[in-house]
Design a protein around this motif. Structure first.
Motif, mmCIF file in Angstrom:
data_model
loop_
_atom_site.group_PDB
_atom_site.id
_atom_site.type_symbol
_atom_site.label_atom_id
_atom_site.label_comp_id
_atom_site.label_asym_id
_atom_site.label_seq_id
_atom_site.Cartn_x
_atom_site.Cartn_y
_atom_site.Cartn_z
ATOM 1 N N LYS A 1 -1.018 0.748 8.579
ATOM 2 C CA LYS A 1 0.314 0.401 9.091
ATOM 3 C C LYS A 1 1.329 0.479 7.947
ATOM 4 N N ALA A 2 2.587 0.614 8.331
ATOM 5 C CA ALA A 2 3.641 0.652 7.317
ATOM 6 C C ALA A 2 4.026 -0.789 7.026
ATOM 7 N N GLU A 3 3.886 -1.172 5.745
ATOM 8 C CA GLU A 3 4.241 -2.555 5.402
ATOM 9 C C GLU A 3 5.766 -2.682 5.341
ATOM 10 N N ASN A 4 6.367 -1.649 4.770
ATOM 11 C CA ASN A 4 7.824 -1.516 4.808
ATOM 12 C C ASN A 4 8.130 -0.026 4.735
ATOM 13 N N ASN A 5 9.393 0.365 4.526
ATOM 14 C CA ASN A 5 9.667 1.805 4.598
ATOM 15 C C ASN A 5 9.333 2.569 3.314
ATOM 16 N N LYS A 6 8.531 1.914 2.442
ATOM 17 C CA LYS A 6 8.059 2.615 1.258
ATOM 18 C C LYS A 6 6.555 2.430 1.029
ATOM 19 N N THR A 7 5.958 1.509 1.729
ATOM 20 C CA THR A 7 4.554 1.191 1.459
ATOM 21 C C THR A 7 3.725 1.239 2.735
ATOM 22 N N LEU B 1 -11.485 -0.118 3.677
ATOM 23 C CA LEU B 1 -10.353 0.061 2.761
ATOM 24 C C LEU B 1 -9.341 -1.068 2.858
ATOM 25 N N LYS B 2 -9.797 -2.186 3.402
ATOM 26 C CA LYS B 2 -8.871 -3.289 3.696
ATOM 27 C C LYS B 2 -7.986 -3.664 2.497
ATOM 28 N N GLY B 3 -6.689 -3.692 2.734
ATOM 29 C CA GLY B 3 -5.776 -4.161 1.684
ATOM 30 C C GLY B 3 -5.306 -3.079 0.751
ATOM 31 N N GLU B 4 -5.971 -1.910 0.738
ATOM 32 C CA GLU B 4 -5.543 -0.855 -0.176
ATOM 33 C C GLU B 4 -4.161 -0.378 0.250
ATOM 34 N N SER B 5 -3.247 -0.250 -0.708
ATOM 35 C CA SER B 5 -1.907 0.166 -0.283
ATOM 36 C C SER B 5 -1.387 1.305 -1.164
ATOM 37 N N PHE B 6 -0.468 2.082 -0.629
ATOM 38 C CA PHE B 6 0.092 3.236 -1.330
ATOM 39 C C PHE B 6 1.607 3.228 -1.201
ATOM 40 N N ASN B 7 2.267 3.578 -2.294
ATOM 41 C CA ASN B 7 3.727 3.661 -2.245
ATOM 42 C C ASN B 7 4.188 5.106 -2.165
ATOM 43 N N PHE B 8 5.177 5.333 -1.352
ATOM 44 C CA PHE B 8 5.738 6.677 -1.220
ATOM 45 C C PHE B 8 7.258 6.596 -1.288
ATOM 46 N N ASP B 9 7.899 7.758 -1.302
ATOM 47 C CA ASP B 9 9.363 7.741 -1.308
ATOM 48 C C ASP B 9 9.894 7.234 0.024
ATOM 49 N N TYR B 10 9.105 7.468 1.062
ATOM 50 C CA TYR B 10 9.538 7.001 2.387
ATOM 51 C C TYR B 10 8.324 6.912 3.317
ATOM 52 N N VAL B 11 8.254 5.837 4.081
ATOM 53 C CA VAL B 11 7.177 5.709 5.072
ATOM 54 C C VAL B 11 7.814 5.425 6.441
ATOM 55 N N ALA B 12 7.487 6.278 7.407
ATOM 56 C CA ALA B 12 8.007 6.070 8.777
ATOM 57 C C ALA B 12 6.852 5.646 9.659
ATOM 58 N N ASP B 13 7.072 4.642 10.472
ATOM 59 C CA ASP B 13 5.964 4.189 11.316
ATOM 60 C C ASP B 13 6.114 4.709 12.752
ATOM 61 N N GLN B 14 5.229 4.210 13.621
ATOM 62 C CA GLN B 14 5.166 4.683 15.004
ATOM 63 C C GLN B 14 6.509 4.590 15.731
ATOM 64 N N LYS B 15 7.321 3.613 15.298
ATOM 65 C CA LYS B 15 8.563 3.372 16.047
ATOM 66 C C LYS B 15 9.770 4.102 15.457
ATOM 67 N N THR B 16 9.589 4.721 14.291
ATOM 68 C CA THR B 16 10.744 5.352 13.636
ATOM 69 C C THR B 16 11.233 6.543 14.466
ATOM 70 N N SER B 17 12.555 6.599 14.655
ATOM 71 C CA SER B 17 13.105 7.656 15.507
ATOM 72 C C SER B 17 13.251 8.968 14.728
ATOM 73 N N SER C 1 -6.986 9.417 5.531
ATOM 74 C CA SER C 1 -7.032 9.020 4.121
ATOM 75 C C SER C 1 -7.016 10.256 3.230
ATOM 76 N N SER C 2 -7.535 11.389 3.729
ATOM 77 C CA SER C 2 -7.454 12.592 2.892
ATOM 78 C C SER C 2 -5.993 13.054 2.786
ATOM 79 N N THR C 3 -5.236 12.970 3.891
ATOM 80 C CA THR C 3 -3.809 13.343 3.832
ATOM 81 C C THR C 3 -3.063 12.409 2.880
ATOM 82 N N ILE C 4 -3.369 11.109 2.994
ATOM 83 C CA ILE C 4 -2.653 10.131 2.149
ATOM 84 C C ILE C 4 -2.931 10.385 0.667
#
Ligand SMILES: Nc1ncnc2c1ncn2[C@@H]1O[C@H](COP(=O)(O)OP(=O)(O)OP(=O)(O)O)[C@@H](O)[C@H]1O
Length: 630
Positions: A26-32, A40-56, A329-332
């Motif tokens: 899940k997207a924790e916020n729009n960057k993580t 893989l519980k708890g493992e997190s990744f930072n990106f320049d932008y993260v859009a979740d299921q609801k992002t238009s 996870s391979s894409t990530i």
């Protein structure tokens, strides 16, 4: 010139009806983004932008599309790659659903935005002129297909040797495909829609409309800024790449043509991955890294967009479902590592003016520069300072560009040297072969000469040498001996199988007998065939008789039935008459009855009357009046 790292975004698509409701990221916020599956519980990744299921679609465009268009408008090349497993939403994110406005993807929205900006700049009389063309291609089974002109299939891209001018090659690659002038976003969108219908797609188990090719849409922007005394011409490319999705055969159920397509897709994505890996290594300072651009059409065509002079954005699309965790996870991981790639990007601009004007400008800049270096603190306007800075950046640019070019040339030189070495090896081998060949020819010529002269000695000497050579080989080689033994045995067997004279006679006799038998059987067969034919004729005749008989009977039956029907009809009309008479009789009876009732009534009345009369009156009535006694 500036250093720019590849920007990387992740988009998590909503689950579809084929997936059960077990989510692993899940997207924790729009960057993580964060995993919450068991392993893989708890493992997190930072990106320049993260859009979740609801992002238009609009929000994704604002975050990714707008900066890309702005970069291109400022004269820098920019490219967007959509990468991810099949069915994860690459085409939805890039192209989107054309018919529903809210579902339009980054490409149509970027085109709208681009034309809005360009028209505004041209309308304000700023002296800026834009001209734009576009191209659309797909790479299907390692073939480059022009989606603007379907008849053009480019099996060979112009992989021409470069004579030191990298730009020339780039232009050649660009121009080798159809480019169409576009003057509005609607025109561009029409081209895309046409191209989209030509693109190779198929239904698979995991996507009803799976893209079977990588699709590349490019807008070529030319900008002319007409200033006083000088002109600045810049060109840039805005490229969108909707990659075909990686897939596992077990998930998609691909067979036959689909399987071949999947193999090609996966192969080119592996090369894409290797190029990214190489670029990451190079960006971390490792020297002598080989980037295998030429190993696939995709990476060769998009060399510029991968680690070259280009602002690159990668959007990784993923499914949130636990069932796709491996692919997700391979894409990530792939996207996460791509963040380390560093590119040097430069503005593709050319300054022009009369030589005197340019000299004047250089002199002015030089003076300004010196004064600034000395810290004279001269007061110059902010716009002039900005201009000077940009000129300095431009100079730096040129130096870096030269270095960049040098690096590419060095790579190419190395590649050419390797090729040359390989060619040398081949030539050396051929020379060796030629030597042996010459010797053999000479020996043969000697033998021929010997034969011609009747000098058998030379020939027999040559033969002896040959026999000796083979004897030696045979002695040293147990296998040859075994083969010789086997050979002899086989020869024996063949000899034993050779027919002797007796055997020949016996065989002749048998053949005669068999021939007789065949004649008899043939005769019998002929007889049987004749009998069969007669029987068939008889059967047909019987069939005909039977048909006729049945026909006659049938006709008779129909006549009988007709007679019966007439009789029935007569009987029916008789009955009807009788019924009518009976009705009449009933009516008469009713009438009689009525009369009878009336008569009874009268009788009753008479009876009443009689009952009221005295016996004397009755007596009188019956017997007449008694005469008084005389
Ligand atoms: N963010 C999203 N919101 C709503 N629907 C989505 C989203 N992403 C994807 N979809 C839907 O999921 C399905 C698959 O998406 P899409 O075709 O874009 O996948 P893809 O990654 O391009 O697949 P392939 O590699 O097989 O071509 C489509 O029906 C699409 O409409």
């Amino acid at each position: 010139m500036m250093n720019s790292s590849v920007s990387v975004a992740i988009r998590i698509r909503p689950q579809n009806e084929r997936e059960v409701n077990d989510v692993c990221i899940k997207a924790e916020n729009n960057k993580t983004l964060v995993y919450f599956s068991e392993e893989l519980k708890g493992e997190s990744f930072n990106f320049d932008y993260v859009a979740d299921q609801k992002t238009s679609q609009k929000d994704v465009f604002t975050q990714i599309g707008i900066p890309l268009v702005e970069t291109a408008l400022n004269g820098y090349n920019s490219t967007l790659f959509a990468y991810g497993q099949t069915g994860s939403g690459k085409t939805f994110t890039t192209f989107g659903n054309c018919d529903v406005e809210e579902e339009q993807g980054i490409i149509p929205r970027s085109l709208k935005y681009l034309f809005e900006k360009v028209n505004t700049q041209m309308d304000t009389g700023s002296g800026i002129i834009y001209s734009m063309t576009c191209s659309m291609q797909e790479i299907y089974n390692e073939q480059v297909i022009d989606l603007i002109d379907k008849n053009k299939i480019k099996t060979e891209l112009s992989m021409v040797a470069v004579s030191g001018d990298d730009d020339k090659r780039k232009r050649k690659n660009d121009l080798s495909n159809e480019q169409i002038v576009i003057t509005s976003w609607e025109e561009a969108w029409e081209i895309i829609q046409k191209g989209f219908t030509l693109r190779h797609t198929s239904a698979t188990l995991s996507n009803d409309r799976s893209s079977r090719s990588h699709c590349i849409f490019t807008v070529f922007i030319s900008k002319l800024e007409n200033g006083i005394g000088k002109k600045v011409e810049s060109t840039s490319k805005l490229t969108f790449v909707d990659l075909a999705g990686s897939e596992r055969q077990s998930n998609t159920g691909a067979k036959g043509k689909l399987l071949k397509e999947a193999a090609n897709i996966n192969r080119s994505l592996v090369v894409f991955g290797r190029v990214i890996h190489g670029l990451v290594q190079a960006s971390t300072g490792k020297s002598d890294v080989f980037i295998p651009y030429r190993d696939s059409r995709l990476t060769f065509m998009l060399k510029d967009s991968l680690g070259g002079n280009c602002k690159t954005v990668i959007i990784g699309t993923v499914s949130p479902s636990l069932s796709s965790i491996k692919e997700t996870s391979s894409t990530i991981k792939f996207c996460f590592s791509s963040r380390n790639i560093q590119c040097i990007i430069k503005r593709n601009a050319v300054y022009t003016g009369t030589p005197d004007e340019m000299k004047e400008e250089i002199e002015r800049l030089r003076l300004e520069n010196e004064q600034l270096k000395r810290g004279n603190g001269i007061i110059i306007g902010a716009d002039k300072l900005e201009k000077a800075k940009s000129q300095i950046r431009h100079l730096e640019y040129t130096v870096f560009a030269k270095m960049d070019q040098e690096r590419i040339l060095r790579d190419e030189k190395k590649e050419l040297e390797e090729k040359l070495k390989k060619k040398d090896d081949i030539v050396a081998r051929w020379l060796q072969n030629e030597e042996t060949f010459k010797k053999t020819v000479e020996a043969l010529q000697k033998q021929i000469l010997g034969l011609r002269k009747g000098n058998s000695k030379i020939v027999s000497d040559a033969m002896k040498i040959e026999i000796e050579k083979w004897k030696k080989i045979a002695q040293n080689n147990a296998k040859i001996e075994t083969l010789q033994l086997e050979n002899d045995e086989l020869k024996d067997k063949i000899e034993k199988l050779q027919p002797t004279e007796d055997k020949t006679e016996e065989l002749n006799r048998i053949i005669m007998e068999k021939t007789d038998e065949i004649t008899i059987i043939s005769k019998q067969l002929r007889e049987v065939t004749e009998t069969k034919e007669e029987l068939i004729k008889e059967r047909d005749a019987l069939k005909l008789d039977a048909t006729r008989y049945v026909e006659k009977e049938f006709k008779q039956k129909i006549t009988d039935l007709d007679t019966e029907i007439i009789e029935y009809k007569t009987a029916l009309s008789d009955r009807e008459k009788i019924i009518e008479e009976l009705h009449l009789e009933i009516d008469n009876l009713y009438k009689d009855n009525e009369q009878f009732v009336i008569y009874i009534d009268e009788l009753k009345k008479a009876l009443d009357k009689y009952s009221r009369k005295s016996v004397r009156e009755l007596k009188e009535e019956v017997c007449g009046k008694e005469e008084p006694p005389k």
